[in-house]
Design an enzyme around this catalytic site. Structure first.
Site, PDB file in Angstrom:
ATOM      1  N   ARG A  17      53.305  55.972   6.047  1.00  0.00           N
ATOM      2  CA  ARG A  17      53.684  55.193   7.228  1.00  0.00           C
ATOM      3  C   ARG A  17      55.136  54.721   7.117  1.00  0.00           C
ATOM      4  O   ARG A  17      55.853  54.634   8.119  1.00  0.00           O
ATOM      5  CB  ARG A  17      52.741  53.985   7.392  1.00  0.00           C
ATOM      6  N   ARG A  34      51.000  43.275  -1.592  1.00  0.00           N
ATOM      7  CA  ARG A  34      50.080  43.054  -0.463  1.00  0.00           C
ATOM      8  C   ARG A  34      48.644  43.342  -0.890  1.00  0.00           C
ATOM      9  O   ARG A  34      47.720  42.614  -0.536  1.00  0.00           O
ATOM     10  CB  ARG A  34      50.485  43.935   0.726  1.00  0.00           C
ATOM     11  N   LYS A  60      43.036  49.150  10.316  1.00  0.00           N
ATOM     12  CA  LYS A  60      42.643  48.110  11.276  1.00  0.00           C
ATOM     13  C   LYS A  60      43.350  48.279  12.621  1.00  0.00           C
ATOM     14  O   LYS A  60      42.725  48.184  13.675  1.00  0.00           O
ATOM     15  CB  LYS A  60      42.949  46.707  10.715  1.00  0.00           C
ATOM     16  N   ARG A 120      42.754  35.598   6.749  1.00  0.00           N
ATOM     17  CA  ARG A 120      43.122  36.263   5.500  1.00  0.00           C
ATOM     18  C   ARG A 120      42.867  35.385   4.286  1.00  0.00           C
ATOM     19  O   ARG A 120      43.142  35.822   3.165  1.00  0.00           O
ATOM     20  CB  ARG A 120      44.619  36.604   5.558  1.00  0.00           C
ATOM     21  N   ARG A 127      58.518  50.502   8.544  1.00  0.00           N
ATOM     22  CA  ARG A 127      58.211  49.069   8.431  1.00  0.00           C
ATOM     23  C   ARG A 127      58.738  48.550   7.106  1.00  0.00           C
ATOM     24  O   ARG A 127      58.504  49.146   6.064  1.00  0.00           O
ATOM     25  CB  ARG A 127      56.691  48.875   8.510  1.00  0.00           C
TER      26      ARG A 127
HETATM   27  P1  ADP Z   1      48.782  44.872   6.702  1.00  0.00           P
HETATM   28  O1  ADP Z   1      49.106  46.274   7.132  1.00  0.00           O
HETATM   29  O2  ADP Z   1      49.344  44.548   5.357  1.00  0.00           O
HETATM   30  O3  ADP Z   1      47.354  44.500   6.864  1.00  0.00           O
HETATM   31  P2  ADP Z   1      49.662  42.993   8.822  1.00  0.00           P
HETATM   32  O4  ADP Z   1      50.458  43.638   9.884  1.00  0.00           O
HETATM   33  O5  ADP Z   1      48.300  42.510   9.163  1.00  0.00           O
HETATM   34  O6  ADP Z   1      49.684  43.994   7.606  1.00  0.00           O
HETATM   35  O7  ADP Z   1      50.495  41.751   8.212  1.00  0.00           O
HETATM   36  C1  ADP Z   1      51.803  41.914   7.711  1.00  0.00           C
HETATM   37  C2  ADP Z   1      52.238  40.664   6.931  1.00  0.00           C
HETATM   38  O8  ADP Z   1      52.204  39.514   7.796  1.00  0.00           O
HETATM   39  C3  ADP Z   1      51.336  40.271   5.769  1.00  0.00           C
HETATM   40  O9  ADP Z   1      51.655  40.974   4.580  1.00  0.00           O
HETATM   41  C4  ADP Z   1      51.623  38.773   5.655  1.00  0.00           C
HETATM   42  O10 ADP Z   1      52.844  38.507   5.012  1.00  0.00           O
HETATM   43  C5  ADP Z   1      51.762  38.349   7.111  1.00  0.00           C
HETATM   44  N1  ADP Z   1      50.464  37.901   7.691  1.00  0.00           N
HETATM   45  C6  ADP Z   1      49.788  38.513   8.715  1.00  0.00           C
HETATM   46  N2  ADP Z   1      48.645  37.859   8.995  1.00  0.00           N
HETATM   47  C7  ADP Z   1      48.581  36.822   8.129  1.00  0.00           C
HETATM   48  C8  ADP Z   1      47.638  35.790   7.891  1.00  0.00           C
HETATM   49  N3  ADP Z   1      46.502  35.699   8.609  1.00  0.00           N
HETATM   50  N4  ADP Z   1      47.892  34.901   6.901  1.00  0.00           N
HETATM   51  C9  ADP Z   1      49.006  34.973   6.177  1.00  0.00           C
HETATM   52  N5  ADP Z   1      49.940  35.914   6.336  1.00  0.00           N
HETATM   53  C10 ADP Z   1      49.740  36.838   7.300  1.00  0.00           C
END
Ligand code: ADP
Length: 187
Positions: free
Chosen positions: A128, A145, A14, A89, A134
């Site tokens: 990554r 996740r 994404k 989400r 990260r």
């Molecule tokens: P990923 O690579 O897992 O898609 P993101 O960078 O989008 O990671 O998000 C990292 C973390 O931030 C998620 O695992 C969650 O804990 C939190 N997070 C991000 N966006 C949301 C959301 N819309 N609702 C709840 N938690 C979120």
């Protein structure tokens, strides 16, 4: 306005595709993951609260996330459109987003779902971890996740499918190949 949800499990690409879409279509990026990581870095009240939740690979509460998006939309001003990356989400987040956008007389144009098999996600995220360090890119957290994605997030695609707004893309291939498919949908 062209408002896109870029959707898919962790590691589906994404963030990478968002950058390309922004450049080509002049959209504004709203990445809730990036916003949260910034809050953690700055040790804000929200950051301190979110840090442990994120390191376990769980979702931050809908209430907090919806409040965050509400503030972001207020700050936007005049834009061509928005890419939502990492939001919504959960189904309640999707419903709240639709209601908020209505207040601005706009709506989600399309949800683009990047489909990537689970073993490929694991490989990408562990890789990554080595490159970017990260803190949530370790094996246990990645598994959580992906589980959270299946349990709570996958339903968001169904929600937009019912509205006729779902477009699915096979997210394995070169970055350019995948971006070409996305561009065709958006053009
Ligand atoms: P990923 O690579 O897992 O898609 P993101 O960078 O989008 O990671 O998000 C990292 C973390 O931030 C998620 O695992 C969650 O804990 C939190 N997070 C991000 N966006 C949301 C959301 N819309 N609702 C709840 N938690 C979120």
């Amino acid at each position: 306005m062209l408002n896109i949800i870029l959707f898919g499990p962790p590691g589906s690409g994404k963030g990478t595709q968002s950058d390309l879409i922004i450049e080509k279509f002049g959209l504004t990026h709203i990445s809730t993951g990036n916003i949260l990581r910034e809050e953690v870095k700055n040790e804000t009240e929200l950051g301190l609260l979110a840090k442990d939740i994120m390191s376990r690979g769980e979702l931050v509460s809908d209430e907090i996330m919806i409040g965050m998006i509400k503030n972001k939309l207020q700050e936007l001003g005049d834009v061509k459109g928005v890419i939502f990356d990492g939001f919504p989400r959960t189904k309640p987040q999707a419903e709240a987003l639709d209601n908020l956008l209505k207040e601005y007389n706009t709506e989600i144009s399309v949800l683009i779902s990047l489909e990537v098999p689970e073993d490929e996600l694991m490989i990408r995220l562990l890789n990554r971890a080595k490159l970017e360090g990260r803190s949530d890119d370790n094996e246990d957290t990645i598994k959580n996740r992906i589980q959270e994605y299946k349990n709570k997030t996958a339903a968001v695609a169904d929600y937009y499918e019912e509205k006729g707004k779902l477009k699915t893309i096979h997210g394995v291939g070169s970055i350019d190949e995948i971006f070409t498919q996305i561009s065709e949908i958006l053009s």
